[in-house]
Scaffold this active site. Sequence first.
Site, PDB file in Angstrom:
ATOM      1  N   ASP A   2      43.102  29.383  32.465  1.00 22.40           N
ATOM      2  CA  ASP A   2      43.296  30.434  31.516  1.00 22.40           C
ATOM      3  C   ASP A   2      42.282  31.211  31.503  1.00 22.40           C
ATOM      4  O   ASP A   2      41.076  31.063  31.621  1.00 22.40           O
ATOM      5  CB  ASP A   2      43.753  29.828  30.060  1.00 22.40           C
ATOM      6  CG  ASP A   2      44.309  30.726  29.229  1.00 22.40           C
ATOM      7  OD1 ASP A   2      45.361  31.490  29.810  1.00 22.40           O
ATOM      8  OD2 ASP A   2      44.163  30.372  27.983  1.00 22.40           O
ATOM      9  N   ARG A   6      41.615  38.111  29.482  1.00 29.18           N
ATOM     10  CA  ARG A   6      40.584  38.479  28.656  1.00 29.18           C
ATOM     11  C   ARG A   6      39.232  38.633  29.398  1.00 29.18           C
ATOM     12  O   ARG A   6      38.417  39.618  29.142  1.00 29.18           O
ATOM     13  CB  ARG A   6      40.322  37.163  27.809  1.00 29.18           C
ATOM     14  CG  ARG A   6      41.187  37.139  26.722  1.00 29.18           C
ATOM     15  CD  ARG A   6      40.953  35.679  25.732  1.00 29.18           C
ATOM     16  NE  ARG A   6      41.935  34.775  26.665  1.00 29.18           N
ATOM     17  CZ  ARG A   6      42.046  33.454  26.321  1.00 29.18           C
ATOM     18  NH1 ARG A   6      41.095  33.080  25.385  1.00 29.18           N
ATOM     19  NH2 ARG A   6      42.679  32.528  26.941  1.00 29.18           N
ATOM     20  N   TRP A   7      39.151  38.063  30.616  1.00 26.98           N
ATOM     21  CA  TRP A   7      37.983  38.302  31.616  1.00 26.98           C
ATOM     22  C   TRP A   7      38.017  39.967  31.906  1.00 26.98           C
ATOM     23  O   TRP A   7      37.047  40.584  31.658  1.00 26.98           O
ATOM     24  CB  TRP A   7      38.051  37.548  32.773  1.00 26.98           C
ATOM     25  CG  TRP A   7      36.928  37.620  33.846  1.00 26.98           C
ATOM     26  CD1 TRP A   7      35.737  37.108  33.881  1.00 26.98           C
ATOM     27  CD2 TRP A   7      37.066  38.616  34.808  1.00 26.98           C
ATOM     28  NE1 TRP A   7      35.087  37.539  34.663  1.00 26.98           N
ATOM     29  CE2 TRP A   7      35.499  38.484  35.341  1.00 26.98           C
ATOM     30  CE3 TRP A   7      37.791  39.629  35.364  1.00 26.98           C
ATOM     31  CZ2 TRP A   7      35.169  39.041  36.631  1.00 26.98           C
ATOM     32  CZ3 TRP A   7      37.319  40.100  36.550  1.00 26.98           C
ATOM     33  CH2 TRP A   7      36.022  40.011  36.899  1.00 26.98           C
ATOM     34  N   HIS A  19      43.444  38.712  37.549  1.00 31.77           N
ATOM     35  CA  HIS A  19      44.210  37.807  38.448  1.00 31.77           C
ATOM     36  C   HIS A  19      43.596  37.619  39.858  1.00 31.77           C
ATOM     37  O   HIS A  19      43.544  36.469  40.143  1.00 31.77           O
ATOM     38  CB  HIS A  19      45.505  38.248  38.323  1.00 31.77           C
ATOM     39  CG  HIS A  19      46.332  38.265  36.986  1.00 31.77           C
ATOM     40  ND1 HIS A  19      46.327  37.230  36.257  1.00 31.77           N
ATOM     41  CD2 HIS A  19      47.045  39.182  36.661  1.00 31.77           C
ATOM     42  CE1 HIS A  19      46.865  37.295  35.117  1.00 31.77           C
ATOM     43  NE2 HIS A  19      47.592  38.657  35.394  1.00 31.77           N
ATOM     44  N   GLU A  49      57.148  30.429  31.485  1.00 31.99           N
ATOM     45  CA  GLU A  49      57.215  31.481  30.520  1.00 31.99           C
ATOM     46  C   GLU A  49      56.576  32.990  31.242  1.00 31.99           C
ATOM     47  O   GLU A  49      56.554  33.968  30.477  1.00 31.99           O
ATOM     48  CB  GLU A  49      56.145  31.042  29.307  1.00 31.99           C
ATOM     49  CG  GLU A  49      56.999  29.820  28.463  1.00 31.99           C
ATOM     50  CD  GLU A  49      56.619  28.526  29.239  1.00 31.99           C
ATOM     51  OE1 GLU A  49      56.034  28.224  30.188  1.00 31.99           O
ATOM     52  OE2 GLU A  49      57.518  27.709  28.594  1.00 31.99           O
ATOM     53  N   LEU A 113      42.341  16.516  50.968  1.00 32.74           N
ATOM     54  CA  LEU A 113      42.828  16.788  49.610  1.00 32.74           C
ATOM     55  C   LEU A 113      44.103  17.036  49.648  1.00 32.74           C
ATOM     56  O   LEU A 113      44.788  17.711  50.202  1.00 32.74           O
ATOM     57  CB  LEU A 113      41.959  18.084  49.101  1.00 32.74           C
ATOM     58  CG  LEU A 113      42.213  18.640  47.876  1.00 32.74           C
ATOM     59  CD1 LEU A 113      41.745  17.680  46.656  1.00 32.74           C
ATOM     60  CD2 LEU A 113      41.627  19.981  47.355  1.00 32.74           C
ATOM     61  N   ARG A 176      44.996  23.056  24.155  1.00 32.43           N
ATOM     62  CA  ARG A 176      46.491  22.640  24.310  1.00 32.43           C
ATOM     63  C   ARG A 176      47.015  22.370  25.628  1.00 32.43           C
ATOM     64  O   ARG A 176      46.304  22.964  26.772  1.00 32.43           O
ATOM     65  CB  ARG A 176      47.574  23.777  23.502  1.00 32.43           C
ATOM     66  CG  ARG A 176      47.518  24.931  24.275  1.00 32.43           C
ATOM     67  CD  ARG A 176      48.241  25.896  23.214  1.00 32.43           C
ATOM     68  NE  ARG A 176      48.168  27.285  23.984  1.00 32.43           N
ATOM     69  CZ  ARG A 176      47.369  28.357  23.693  1.00 32.43           C
ATOM     70  NH1 ARG A 176      46.446  28.175  22.788  1.00 32.43           N
ATOM     71  NH2 ARG A 176      47.323  29.567  24.243  1.00 32.43           N
ATOM     72  N   LEU A 177      48.070  21.787  25.653  1.00 37.98           N
ATOM     73  CA  LEU A 177      48.587  21.461  27.089  1.00 37.98           C
ATOM     74  C   LEU A 177      49.486  22.653  27.568  1.00 37.98           C
ATOM     75  O   LEU A 177      49.844  22.906  28.948  1.00 37.98           O
ATOM     76  CB  LEU A 177      49.168  20.190  27.093  1.00 37.98           C
ATOM     77  CG  LEU A 177      48.535  19.040  27.046  1.00 37.98           C
ATOM     78  CD1 LEU A 177      49.283  17.841  27.298  1.00 37.98           C
ATOM     79  CD2 LEU A 177      47.679  18.845  28.575  1.00 37.98           C
ATOM     80  N   GLU A 189      42.800  12.213  30.169  1.00 36.98           N
ATOM     81  CA  GLU A 189      41.699  12.525  29.304  1.00 36.98           C
ATOM     82  C   GLU A 189      41.698  14.069  29.509  1.00 36.98           C
ATOM     83  O   GLU A 189      41.775  14.866  30.609  1.00 36.98           O
ATOM     84  CB  GLU A 189      40.173  12.183  30.076  1.00 36.98           C
ATOM     85  CG  GLU A 189      40.103  10.558  30.070  1.00 36.98           C
ATOM     86  CD  GLU A 189      40.222  10.022  28.623  1.00 36.98           C
ATOM     87  OE1 GLU A 189      39.634  10.696  27.587  1.00 36.98           O
ATOM     88  OE2 GLU A 189      40.614   8.785  28.347  1.00 36.98           O
TER      89      GLU A 189
END
Length: 224
Positions: A2, A6-7, A19, A49, A113, A176-177, A189
Amino acid sequence: MDGNGRWAAARGLPRVAGHRAGAQAVRRAIEAAITMGVGWLTLYAFSSENWRRPVTEVMDLTGLLRHFLKSEIAELKERGVRLRFIGDRARFERDIQFDLSQAERDTAANTRLNLVVALSYGARAEIAAAARAAAEAAHAGTLDPATLDETTFAGFLSTSGIPDPDVVIRTSGEQRLSNFLLWQCAYAELVFLDVLWPDFGASHFAEALTEFARRERRFGARPG
């Protein structure tokens, strides 16, 4: 991941610039995971969303996805990265759907990975789809409802065969998730970092893992 908008806004740049900078942070995160010996990394790249955003921004995001699929897969394959995609890929155009499947096939043998990318993903929609699939299996007679426990239900999720997250890293100070892996994160965690995603690098990844290592994980058990 996220903070792209704003960046960009802080620098007087269009959102697409944020982006694009965020895409570079993705590369750094993958490299850090490889270097630090992380076996599984899931990136929440495009939520269900996100389709509600302005058409031009959605086009910018899908354009970046196309670029990633065309320019990065060969290097990821060479580095031993296995790609998986979760989410409603049917909402993407056919060329993207094809490239997603091709990337999964091309990297299927890799083990260094496991990179899971959530695209057009929403956890509530995933759980609802799993419930429908379980109900259909019961209706077809291939599932006895009396045997439906947590393990069986998890097999109907898009993450079937993928281990639950140990730690969730949320950037930009948000706590928040946001509809991310709600079932799978029951005992994860949570680490919240006050850094915008385009500025995320190896040091932030290490900071999150250090914080995770300090946590005592009891999975609901009483303290010893």
